[in-house]
Design a protein around this motif. Structure first.
Motif, mmCIF file in Angstrom:
data_model
loop_
_atom_site.group_PDB
_atom_site.id
_atom_site.type_symbol
_atom_site.label_atom_id
_atom_site.label_comp_id
_atom_site.label_asym_id
_atom_site.label_seq_id
_atom_site.Cartn_x
_atom_site.Cartn_y
_atom_site.Cartn_z
ATOM 1 N N SER A 79 -6.355 8.141 -4.202
ATOM 2 C CA SER A 79 -7.033 9.429 -4.231
ATOM 3 C C SER A 79 -7.405 9.822 -5.654
ATOM 4 O O SER A 79 -8.467 10.414 -5.893
ATOM 5 N N GLN A 129 -1.902 1.450 6.370
ATOM 6 C CA GLN A 129 -3.180 2.155 6.349
ATOM 7 C C GLN A 129 -3.792 2.183 4.960
ATOM 8 O O GLN A 129 -3.090 2.293 3.945
ATOM 9 N N HIS A 131 -5.940 4.271 2.324
ATOM 10 C CA HIS A 131 -6.121 5.695 2.062
ATOM 11 C C HIS A 131 -7.537 6.139 2.432
ATOM 12 O O HIS A 131 -8.506 5.426 2.192
ATOM 13 N N CYS A 132 -7.655 7.325 3.008
ATOM 14 C CA CYS A 132 -8.965 7.832 3.443
ATOM 15 C C CYS A 132 -9.966 7.913 2.292
ATOM 16 O O CYS A 132 -11.147 7.603 2.464
ATOM 17 N N HIS A 133 -9.528 8.372 1.111
ATOM 18 C CA HIS A 133 -10.435 8.458 -0.035
ATOM 19 C C HIS A 133 -10.942 7.084 -0.435
ATOM 20 O O HIS A 133 -12.099 6.936 -0.833
ATOM 21 N N HIS A 135 -11.332 4.526 1.629
ATOM 22 C CA HIS A 135 -12.326 4.186 2.652
ATOM 23 C C HIS A 135 -13.666 4.843 2.337
ATOM 24 O O HIS A 135 -14.733 4.239 2.515
ATOM 25 N N CYS A 160 -6.583 8.396 10.029
ATOM 26 C CA CYS A 160 -6.005 9.162 8.928
ATOM 27 C C CYS A 160 -4.526 9.394 9.200
ATOM 28 O O CYS A 160 -4.119 9.562 10.350
ATOM 29 N N CYS A 161 -3.731 9.435 8.133
ATOM 30 C CA CYS A 161 -2.301 9.680 8.308
ATOM 31 C C CYS A 161 -2.033 11.122 8.729
ATOM 32 O O CYS A 161 -0.983 11.429 9.288
ATOM 33 N N ALA A 164 -3.170 14.272 4.517
ATOM 34 C CA ALA A 164 -4.441 14.663 3.893
ATOM 35 C C ALA A 164 -4.260 15.596 2.704
ATOM 36 O O ALA A 164 -4.743 16.723 2.681
ATOM 37 N N SER A 177 -1.733 17.772 11.900
ATOM 38 C CA SER A 177 -1.342 16.699 10.992
ATOM 39 C C SER A 177 -0.626 15.576 11.736
ATOM 40 O O SER A 177 -0.945 14.391 11.580
ATOM 41 N N CYS A 180 -2.936 13.577 14.081
ATOM 42 C CA CYS A 180 -3.743 12.570 13.379
ATOM 43 C C CYS A 180 -2.938 11.288 13.180
ATOM 44 O O CYS A 180 -3.442 10.186 13.397
ATOM 45 N N CYS A 205 0.133 9.141 2.377
ATOM 46 C CA CYS A 205 0.329 8.295 3.557
ATOM 47 C C CYS A 205 1.779 7.822 3.651
ATOM 48 O O CYS A 205 2.366 7.803 4.736
#
Length: 236
Positions: A79, A129, A131-133, A135, A160-161, A164, A177, A180, A205
């Motif tokens: 992130s 997983q 990290h969303c950022h 991705h 997503c975990c 967030a 949360s 998700c 995460c």
């Protein structure tokens, strides 16, 4: 980054071992630096600009932002890497230092792949997983390639975990949360073989998994460092 330095120093110790094994010499800034992500994610953009400005000043004083320097700026927390690569130049469009820094940001895997690193063979399954950022704005191919070279087989979960950043900590968000996490991540970890390494480079995460499961999530640096043998990072 702040998360690694103050909350999971074992990740930094592991990363240094692996970077050393790759023939790279890691250098950490002497002054305090921050990507400003926590301010950006809560809408405090003026505060983010001030924090990022101090980071740019610190790195410039230490000679780490010289024009023409192509040394990779490796950021262990995805992130934070994303914030430096995207938010920083957007919030400082007229500062050439911001654009030079953003262009040199690399994830841990990108730095190692750039050095054509052959990691230790671990030959075990993985789950976890990305990290969303990462991705959203960073490359994930380097991570997949590095895992393949290490013999870490299997795909990481999507979705997503749920933590967030600060979202999962805020009042009224707990149920969403957890939902998700229950969508993809928790089922993937529960279905993984018992000897699978649980990979989650993102601090949020790892926190979510630790609180919602019996898993022992780790950063890729920690898993690779363990494969190097000897004393485990952070065990002293």
């Amino acid at each position: 980054d702040t998360f690694t330095t103050h909350l999971t120093p074992s990740v930094e110790a592991a990363a240094r071992r692996v970077l050393d094994d790759a023939g790279l010499t890691p250098h950490s800034p002497k002054g305090r630096v921050c990507c400003g992500l926590t301010y950006v994610s809560t809408g405090q953009l003026d505060a983010a600009r001030k924090v990022q400005g101090r980071t740019l000043d610190t790195l410039e004083r230490e000679g780490l932002l010289d024009a023409g320097d192509t040394t990779p700026l490796t950021v262990l927390e995805p992130s934070c890497a994303a914030a430096l690569a995207t938010d920083l130049p957007e919030l400082h469009p007229d500062d050439p230092r911001a654009h030079r820094l953003a262009a040199r940001v690399r994830t841990f895997a990108q730095t190692l792949l750039g050095a054509d690193y052959q990691p230790p063979r671990l030959d075990r399954p993985v789950t976890g997983q990305t990290h969303c950022h990462q991705h959203a704005v960073l490359d994930t191919e380097a991570d997949r390639t590095l895992r393949e070279r290490a013999g870490l087989t299997g795909a990481l979960a999507g979705g997503c975990c749920g933590l967030a950043g600060n979202f999962g900590y805020e009042q009224g968000h707990y149920e969403v949360s957890v939902a998700c996490a229950e969508d993809q991540l928790l089922p993937a970890v529960a279905a993984a073989p018992t000897d699978a390494a649980v990979l989650t480079d993102g601090y949020s995460c790892r926190t979510q998994l630790t609180q919602l499961s019996e898993a022992r999530p780790r950063h890729l640096a920690e898993v690779l460092a363990e494969g190097l043998g000897g004393e485990r990072p952070g065990s002293a």
